[in-house]
Design an enzyme around this catalytic site. Sequence first.
Site, PDB file in Angstrom:
ATOM      1  N   TYR A   1     -18.042 -21.384   6.576  1.00 44.00           N
ATOM      2  CA  TYR A   1     -17.557 -21.870   5.287  1.00 44.00           C
ATOM      3  C   TYR A   1     -16.297 -21.113   4.914  1.00 44.00           C
ATOM      4  O   TYR A   1     -16.011 -20.042   5.455  1.00 44.00           O
ATOM      5  CB  TYR A   1     -18.623 -21.708   4.199  1.00 44.00           C
ATOM      6  CG  TYR A   1     -18.808 -20.294   3.695  1.00 44.00           C
ATOM      7  CD1 TYR A   1     -19.781 -19.472   4.250  1.00 44.00           C
ATOM      8  CD2 TYR A   1     -18.028 -19.802   2.652  1.00 44.00           C
ATOM      9  CE1 TYR A   1     -19.965 -18.177   3.795  1.00 44.00           C
ATOM     10  CE2 TYR A   1     -18.204 -18.504   2.182  1.00 44.00           C
ATOM     11  CZ  TYR A   1     -19.170 -17.692   2.761  1.00 44.00           C
ATOM     12  OH  TYR A   1     -19.342 -16.415   2.308  1.00 44.00           O
ATOM     13  N   CYS A   2     -15.535 -21.691   3.942  1.00 48.46           N
ATOM     14  CA  CYS A   2     -14.370 -20.969   3.441  1.00 48.46           C
ATOM     15  C   CYS A   2     -14.211 -21.180   1.933  1.00 48.46           C
ATOM     16  O   CYS A   2     -15.097 -20.788   1.172  1.00 48.46           O
ATOM     17  CB  CYS A   2     -13.115 -21.288   4.226  1.00 48.46           C
ATOM     18  SG  CYS A   2     -12.765 -23.016   4.559  1.00 48.46           S
ATOM     19  N   ARG A   3     -13.091 -21.808   1.516  1.00 52.27           N
ATOM     20  CA  ARG A   3     -12.779 -21.793   0.076  1.00 52.27           C
ATOM     21  C   ARG A   3     -13.313 -22.978  -0.702  1.00 52.27           C
ATOM     22  O   ARG A   3     -13.396 -22.932  -1.931  1.00 52.27           O
ATOM     23  CB  ARG A   3     -11.267 -21.705  -0.110  1.00 52.27           C
ATOM     24  CG  ARG A   3     -10.711 -20.376   0.340  1.00 52.27           C
ATOM     25  CD  ARG A   3      -9.211 -20.433   0.511  1.00 52.27           C
ATOM     26  NE  ARG A   3      -8.686 -19.147   0.960  1.00 52.27           N
ATOM     27  CZ  ARG A   3      -7.552 -18.992   1.637  1.00 52.27           C
ATOM     28  NH1 ARG A   3      -6.833 -20.060   1.938  1.00 52.27           N
ATOM     29  NH2 ARG A   3      -7.154 -17.815   2.011  1.00 52.27           N
TER      30      ARG A   3
ATOM     31  N   CYS B   1     -10.524 -26.687   2.115  1.00 50.90           N
ATOM     32  CA  CYS B   1     -10.114 -25.532   2.906  1.00 50.90           C
ATOM     33  C   CYS B   1     -10.273 -25.857   4.386  1.00 50.90           C
ATOM     34  O   CYS B   1     -11.319 -26.349   4.823  1.00 50.90           O
ATOM     35  CB  CYS B   1     -10.957 -24.327   2.511  1.00 50.90           C
ATOM     36  SG  CYS B   1     -10.576 -22.856   3.456  1.00 50.90           S
TER      37      CYS B   1
ATOM     38  N   TYR C   1     -17.268 -20.990  -1.062  1.00 50.01           N
ATOM     39  CA  TYR C   1     -17.846 -19.920  -1.872  1.00 50.01           C
ATOM     40  C   TYR C   1     -17.879 -20.233  -3.370  1.00 50.01           C
ATOM     41  O   TYR C   1     -18.923 -20.040  -4.014  1.00 50.01           O
ATOM     42  CB  TYR C   1     -17.109 -18.597  -1.614  1.00 50.01           C
ATOM     43  CG  TYR C   1     -17.424 -17.562  -2.663  1.00 50.01           C
ATOM     44  CD1 TYR C   1     -18.713 -17.036  -2.780  1.00 50.01           C
ATOM     45  CD2 TYR C   1     -16.467 -17.144  -3.580  1.00 50.01           C
ATOM     46  CE1 TYR C   1     -19.022 -16.114  -3.762  1.00 50.01           C
ATOM     47  CE2 TYR C   1     -16.765 -16.224  -4.563  1.00 50.01           C
ATOM     48  CZ  TYR C   1     -18.039 -15.714  -4.656  1.00 50.01           C
ATOM     49  OH  TYR C   1     -18.351 -14.816  -5.644  1.00 50.01           O
TER      50      TYR C   1
END
Lengths: 218, 218
Positions: free
Chosen positions: A177-179, A183, A207
Amino acid sequence: MNGREFKDAMYDGLAKLLKALSNPYRLEIIEMLSQGEKSVEGVVNSTNLTVANASQHLQVLKNNYIVKSRKEGHYVYYSLINDEFLSLYQHIIKYAVSEIAELEKTLNQQRKDNKSLNAVSLDKLNSMIHDESVLLLDVRPSIEYEFGHIMGAISMPISELMSKLKGFSKDKEIIAYCRGPFCVLADDAVRLLSEKGYKVRRLDEGYPEWKVKQSESI
Amino acid sequence: MNGREFKDAMYDGLAKLLKALSNPYRLEIIEMLSQGEKSVEGVVNSTNLTVANASQHLQVLKNNYIVKSRKEGHYVYYSLINDEFLSLYQHIIKYAVSEIAELEKTLNQQRKDNKSLNAVSLDKLNSMIHDESVLLLDVRPSIEYEFGHIMGAISMPISELMSKLKGFSKDKEIIAYCRGPFCVLADDAVRLLSEKGYKVRRLDEGYPEWKVKQSESI
DNA sequence: ATTATATTCAAGAAAAGTATTGAATTATTG
DNA sequence: CAATAATTCAATACTTTTCTTGAATATAAT
């Protein structure tokens, strides 16, 4: 103030807020700041903006109560004003991605190109997280991981991904996962890892969505 | 499409949606249409817009998947595209009114001027509605009442208020509502009735908020 | 068919938003 | 206290949005 004036004042104020949101660069800045505070320089480094231009955009956001700032030394650090705004922003994104056909299509194409169409939702992640064989990777820069990350996630910036992952078994299921939904770091991670034969999917959200969901469930 | 292009496409699309929302007249139109479908003429009659200008604004909303239209005879009837949008719109209003100091202040002043500061929330209304001594008045034009209204409400357009109310007892507690938090019809009703000695408050929200809440609780 | 009505289209002027440039400001460092 | 660095300010050119005006289109009524 009569009825007409009152309505005008309210709609003008509301339009002013939405005007502040209706610029692609400012939206990108908002996504950046939803990962934690950033200086003007920090914002510039992850966009195509010049310093003066980024500063102007940040001031527009500040004048409309979307971000706040604090000064420390040379630097001015900007961050989102509160979690209520973050929640509203995510509502907008969610609506746009599911109801605006063009955006839905673009997002799907991106996922397809990166073999990440089988994205995992936050809800599903919750039921998987207790499973020992699932590896949750936070592929954002480590500074963002340190500001806050999903519980149980391991920091694995995309730049260090290939070197750090050598030790992991290919039997483990990996979720990156990221932003947030826009993302691309998680897409990159999925592409790189699936080419190496790992079982990997991305998280649909990021997140900030997890954070808002946490605070709402308390 | 590389990562940068993908992000740009998503933020551009998102900004386009928000641009469509960032005009006070279009916001007012959205509030009008949240009461039920209206022709261009219908929109013009409750705003300060010219016909051509209203038509243009409606097309901006339509091109951005915010409203839809159907043709019948001479008339083109516009309505909001779906309840997901209505829910998003209400989230925006709610955020703006509670987090933008200037808007909060303007709203409070309006309520104070109309002796309607003691507004009742929708949640509170729900627990009062079973009480026989509460009278719930829908003070919008009757056409809007007919499109839909809060369960148990009586249609009492502001124009007919003084003549129709003669029969009611001053012991009953009266609650007036209209289109939403920015709608001044309920404020007018509260002012008129309280001057006559009735026990009257306004509902903080309006019919569309009640409608969304209903559909969410199913 | 002709007329009347509701809406949309098209063009131009005015207003607002945006990016660029270089100077000014503010705080730190030597 | 001068030099440096991060940010902001101010002026300008450029683009987009908005309103106005009058003509065009489409449907209904006569």
